[in-house]
Every structure is written in structure tokens, then in C-alpha cells.
Design a protein around this motif. Structure first.
Motif, PDB file in Angstrom:
ATOM      1  N   GLY A  15       0.806  -1.216   0.000  1.00 16.74           N
ATOM      2  CA  GLY A  15       0.000   0.000   0.000  1.00 16.74           C
ATOM      3  C   GLY A  15       0.835   1.259   0.000  1.00 16.74           C
ATOM      4  N   GLU A  16       2.149   1.122   0.233  1.00 17.04           N
ATOM      5  CA  GLU A  16       3.034   2.285   0.185  1.00 17.04           C
ATOM      6  C   GLU A  16       2.969   2.906  -1.207  1.00 17.04           C
ATOM      7  OE1 GLU A  16       7.829   3.254   0.481  1.00 17.04           O
ATOM      8  OE2 GLU A  16       7.071   1.346   1.256  1.00 17.04           O
ATOM      9  N   GLY A 109       6.860  -4.903  -6.990  1.00 17.10           N
ATOM     10  CA  GLY A 109       6.223  -6.100  -7.505  1.00 17.10           C
ATOM     11  C   GLY A 109       5.181  -5.689  -8.527  1.00 17.10           C
ATOM     12  N   ALA A 110       4.986  -6.523  -9.523  1.00 21.24           N
ATOM     13  CA  ALA A 110       4.024  -6.215 -10.582  1.00 21.24           C
ATOM     14  C   ALA A 110       3.513  -7.509 -11.192  1.00 21.24           C
ATOM     15  CB  ALA A 110       4.682  -5.334 -11.651  1.00 21.24           C
ATOM     16  N   VAL A 111       2.412  -7.388 -11.921  1.00 19.23           N
ATOM     17  CA  VAL A 111       1.851  -8.541 -12.612  1.00 19.23           C
ATOM     18  C   VAL A 111       1.177  -8.067 -13.892  1.00 19.23           C
ATOM     19  CG1 VAL A 111      -0.327  -8.474 -11.294  1.00 19.23           C
ATOM     20  CG2 VAL A 111       0.396 -10.612 -12.352  1.00 19.23           C
ATOM     21  N   TRP A 112       1.207  -8.906 -14.915  1.00 20.88           N
ATOM     22  CA  TRP A 112       0.610  -8.634 -16.222  1.00 20.88           C
ATOM     23  C   TRP A 112      -0.803  -9.188 -16.201  1.00 20.88           C
ATOM     24  CZ3 TRP A 112       3.936  -9.419 -21.172  1.00 20.88           C
ATOM     25  CH2 TRP A 112       3.179  -9.228 -22.326  1.00 20.88           C
ATOM     26  N   VAL A 113      -1.798  -8.322 -16.330  1.00 18.79           N
ATOM     27  CA  VAL A 113      -3.204  -8.737 -16.400  1.00 18.79           C
ATOM     28  C   VAL A 113      -3.698  -8.437 -17.813  1.00 18.79           C
ATOM     29  CG1 VAL A 113      -5.524  -8.423 -15.458  1.00 18.79           C
ATOM     30  CG2 VAL A 113      -3.527  -8.221 -13.938  1.00 18.79           C
ATOM     31  N   TYR A 145       4.833  -1.970  -3.814  1.00 17.59           N
ATOM     32  CA  TYR A 145       5.885  -2.595  -3.025  1.00 17.59           C
ATOM     33  C   TYR A 145       5.349  -3.945  -2.573  1.00 17.59           C
ATOM     34  CZ  TYR A 145       8.446   1.716  -3.298  1.00 17.59           C
ATOM     35  OH  TYR A 145       9.130   2.786  -3.787  1.00 17.59           O
ATOM     36  N   PRO A 146       6.095  -5.017  -2.795  1.00 19.04           N
ATOM     37  CA  PRO A 146       5.552  -6.356  -2.574  1.00 19.04           C
ATOM     38  C   PRO A 146       5.273  -6.679  -1.109  1.00 19.04           C
ATOM     39  CG  PRO A 146       7.860  -6.463  -3.268  1.00 19.04           C
ATOM     40  CD  PRO A 146       7.449  -5.026  -3.322  1.00 19.04           C
ATOM     41  N   ALA A 147       4.108  -7.291  -0.894  1.00 19.74           N
ATOM     42  CA  ALA A 147       3.743  -7.797   0.421  1.00 19.74           C
ATOM     43  C   ALA A 147       3.790  -9.324   0.399  1.00 19.74           C
ATOM     44  CB  ALA A 147       2.353  -7.302   0.818  1.00 19.74           C
ATOM     45  N   GLU A 148       4.447  -9.869  -0.606  1.00 20.35           N
ATOM     46  CA  GLU A 148       4.667 -11.308  -0.712  1.00 20.35           C
ATOM     47  C   GLU A 148       6.011 -11.517  -1.408  1.00 20.35           C
ATOM     48  OE1 GLU A 148       1.995 -13.445  -3.341  1.00 20.35           O
ATOM     49  OE2 GLU A 148       1.894 -11.768  -4.731  1.00 20.35           O
TER      50      GLU A 148
END
Length: 166
Positions: A15-16, A109-113, A145-148
Motif C-alpha cells: 500500500g506504500e 512487484g508487478a503482474v501482467w493482467v 511494493y511487494p507484500a509477498e
């Protein structure tokens, strides 16, 4: 190589907020991608308003994480910028991959949707964001920012490599 080999799809974020300078770095990386005839047929929509981020899950069943991401970049193809018809998908895909690798390198962190070619998803995003007909949303890229954490995946498969023919 490290940024490539450790990149993973990250769907949970702290959430940052992400600074404007980092957003610009991601967009510079995107626009450094190769494109057919250097046509650069891309357009980018940066979404950081919480109310819009909460609406994006209604556009795709795979976009649930956008509601909790501080940032989504929508990568779009602009058919009016095409010199080589139909190559916008490849060009914009290269831009997406650059964003994903740059995000990982920057500690994000990121993801392709994917949206395109699913017409209902394309139209939902087009309507939500007021896109003109010649601008086609290819994908959403939630970033934060990744939380995993995920271990690097070794996906190399020698059986899929062929030299000089099948």
C-alpha cells in the motif's frame, strides 16, 4: 540478468505509494522497448486514484489485486500510430515486459493482467477510462511494493530449444 531471472508475478502490495520519479522510470523503461519500424504505437494510462483502482476488478476476473495496488499502468495500442499494421500487440508487449523487469529491479512487484483480445475486458476498460476507439487497452499492470515473496522460477526447458529447424 538478475532482474530478469528473479522477476515473478506479484499480486499483493503493502500500500506504500510509489513516487512520481519511479513512475517516470517505469515509463522510460516501457518506451525504451523495441517496436516495428520504430512506430512506438503505445499509450500509457497511469492510474493512482483509489476510486478507479477499486473499479478495475469489474473489468476483468483476473484484476482483483488492482483494488489494493497503489498504481496501475494501462498499456494501450494506438492504431493511429501504426506504420506496420497489427504489430502494435508485439510492440506493446515488449513495453510491458520492460515495465515488469524495471519494477523488479526497482524493488517493486508487478503482474501482467491481459485484456486484449477479450472484447468484454477491452470494452470495460475503454468505457471506464473514456478511451477513444483507436486506442486499445492491451493489459493492466498493477504495481506496488511487494507484500509477498516468491522464489525465482527456473523455467528453462532444453526440450523446447531447436537449432536450424524442428
Amino acid at each position: 540478468m538478475d532482474a530478469l531471472l528473479t522477476r515473478r508475478s506479484i499480486r499483493k502490495y503493502t500500500g506504500e505509494q510509489i513516487s512520481e520519479s519511479i513512475v517516470k522510470d517505469l515509463l522510460v523503461a516501457a518506451m525504451s522497448a523495441p517496436s516495428a519500424q520504430n512506430q512506438q504505437p503505445w499509450q500509457f494510462i497511469v492510474i493512482n486514484k483509489p476510486e478507479l483502482l477499486r473499479e478495475l476488478p469489474n473489468c476483468s476476473p483476473y484484476a482483483q489485486m488492482t483494488a489494493n495496488a497503489p498504481l496501475v499502468i494501462v498499456v494501450c495500442g494506438d492504431t493511429q500510430l501504426e506504420k506496420s499494421k497489427g504489430f502494435w500487440v508485439q510492440d506493446c508487449s515488449a513495453a510491458i515486459e520492460n515495465i515488469l523487469i524495471a519494477a523488479n529491479h526497482l524493488g517493486l512487484g508487478a503482474v501482467w493482467v491481459g485484456l486484449y483480445p477479450r472484447e468484454e475486458r477491452v470494452n470495460a476498460v475503454r468505457n471506464l477510462l473514456g478511451l477513444p476507439d483507436h486506442v486499445i487497452p492491451l493489459a493492466l499492470i498493477p504495481i506496488g511494493y511487494p507484500a509477498e515473496t516468491k522464489e525465482p522460477a527456473n523455467r528453462y526447458d532444453a526440450s523446447k530449444v531447436h537449432y536450424n529447424g524442428w
